[in-house]
Design a protein around this motif. Structure first.
Motif, PDB file in Angstrom:
ATOM      1  N   ALA B 129      38.283  44.677  42.849  1.00 44.48           N
ATOM      2  CA  ALA B 129      38.511  46.031  43.356  1.00 44.48           C
ATOM      3  C   ALA B 129      40.003  46.250  43.593  1.00 44.48           C
ATOM      4  O   ALA B 129      40.578  47.277  43.187  1.00 44.48           O
ATOM      5  CB  ALA B 129      37.721  46.251  44.646  1.00 44.48           C
ATOM      6  N   HIS B 132      42.055  46.937  40.641  1.00 43.32           N
ATOM      7  CA  HIS B 132      41.936  48.295  40.119  1.00 43.32           C
ATOM      8  C   HIS B 132      42.383  49.331  41.143  1.00 43.32           C
ATOM      9  O   HIS B 132      42.100  50.516  40.981  1.00 43.32           O
ATOM     10  CB  HIS B 132      40.491  48.573  39.701  1.00 43.32           C
ATOM     11  N   ASN B 133      43.045  48.877  42.209  1.00 39.72           N
ATOM     12  CA  ASN B 133      43.476  49.778  43.279  1.00 39.72           C
ATOM     13  C   ASN B 133      42.316  50.622  43.781  1.00 39.72           C
ATOM     14  O   ASN B 133      42.450  51.817  44.014  1.00 39.72           O
ATOM     15  CB  ASN B 133      44.595  50.694  42.782  1.00 39.72           C
ATOM     16  N   PHE B 134      41.196  49.972  43.940  1.00 39.62           N
ATOM     17  CA  PHE B 134      40.000  50.669  44.360  1.00 39.62           C
ATOM     18  C   PHE B 134      39.634  50.223  45.771  1.00 39.62           C
ATOM     19  O   PHE B 134      39.619  49.033  46.064  1.00 39.62           O
ATOM     20  CB  PHE B 134      38.871  50.333  43.385  1.00 39.62           C
ATOM     21  N   SER B 135      39.369  51.195  46.629  1.00 38.84           N
ATOM     22  CA  SER B 135      39.004  50.846  47.998  1.00 38.84           C
ATOM     23  C   SER B 135      37.491  50.678  48.084  1.00 38.84           C
ATOM     24  O   SER B 135      36.732  51.633  48.027  1.00 38.84           O
ATOM     25  CB  SER B 135      39.498  51.951  48.926  1.00 38.84           C
TER      26      SER B 135
END
Ligand SMILES: [Zn+2]
Ligand SMILES: [Zn+2]
Ligand SMILES: [Zn+2]
Ligand SMILES: [Zn+2]
Lengths: 153, 153
Positions: B129, B132-135
DNA sequence: AACATAGTTGTTACATTATAACATTACATA
DNA sequence: TATGTAATGTTATAATGTAACAACTATGTT
């Protein structure tokens, strides 16, 4: 929401992949199946079966639930789309040619879904299954949260 | 299918956990909620909402879908059970006290579900995560296949 | 005890997601 | 053109889940 500079290119590519895969495998990429795939590829958000039906109905009077679900089953079977179980919705497959274990990052705000295929995470899942003497056959991995673009707002 | 030597002990433990957690948090562990949890804990297989309803109806004439779904929502909210999205079914939580990211191994043959909580796999998911710079907010990880016991047959 | 309140359950109706079963049509190819 | 298979049409229904409002129950306050 598209999450890509040139979304027409995504759709175009997906349809050509589908064409190629069906041709190679002697499958019939009918108008109906193509149309359902196009509707799903209208953006990068998950699409609901009955929303597909609503669109189809406008252009195709005889469209009924089985019309849509049959097309979905066909597209799923040949890995042209994926079902997101956590959303009861469908997304186009981003890489139908080189298909490995994949998982999904689903943005709660803009609804964009990114399909990921990292060997590292896949290996971690396999390792865990092996540690439990479990024979892994199918994996559902869906991560919901906020995407980079939405976080920057 | 129970996949455990002494399943009465599993059920007993789960009910006592529930009792304790509700007490600590000032929640009401009503007869109905307890009964639904007991039904879910009848074994280690995922239980369908309408199967719970069918059982409840026999002992509780006014049971209706909302009766079951309200109890399920309560139990989910307080992490006494989990929903398996890939099956539209519910299982008891195996460790409601120390709750981290968990995932499920679901046997296609005997239907036993094992809940796992490995730091390694959880970390791999977080890493992905982050990459992918996903929170990451909520994770659904369900692995179906065959369990050790079934493989040995 | 009477009352106010919030939470729980009862009840009816409906929304959403998906499939079964059988009839008909289109397509390939012999 | 005949023939078999796959695809689609059609009707009905199954499976999963929620909205909305009424009635009841527990609990604390006057
Ligand atoms: Zn795109
Ligand atoms: Zn987003
Ligand atoms: Zn047990
Ligand atoms: Zn098994």
């Amino acid at each position: 929401m598209s999450a890509c500079g040139e979304h027409d290119a995504c759709t175009e590519r997906a349809l050509q992949w589908a064409e190629q895969i069906c041709q190679e495998q002697g499958l019939r990429f009918t108008t109906l199946r193509r149309r359902v795939l196009e509707i799903i590829w209208a953006d990068h958000a998950p699409t609901k079966a009955y929303d597909i039906l609503a669109q189809l109905e406008q252009e195709h009077a005889s469209a009924k639930p089985p019309t849509v679900y049959r097309a979905l089953h066909f597209l799923l079977e040949h890995k042209l789309i994926h079902k997101l179980d956590s959303q009861n919705a469908y997304v186009g497959c981003s890489h139908p040619l080189e298909h490995e274990a994949c998982y999904f990052l689903i943005c709660k705000r803009c609804h964009v879904v990114v399909e990921c295929c990292g060997r590292a995470l896949d290996q971690a899942i396999s390792d865990s299954a092996i540690a439990h003497n479990f024979s892994r056959q199918k994996t559902t991995l869906e991560i919901s949260g906020e995407c980079e673009a939405c976080l920057q707002q």
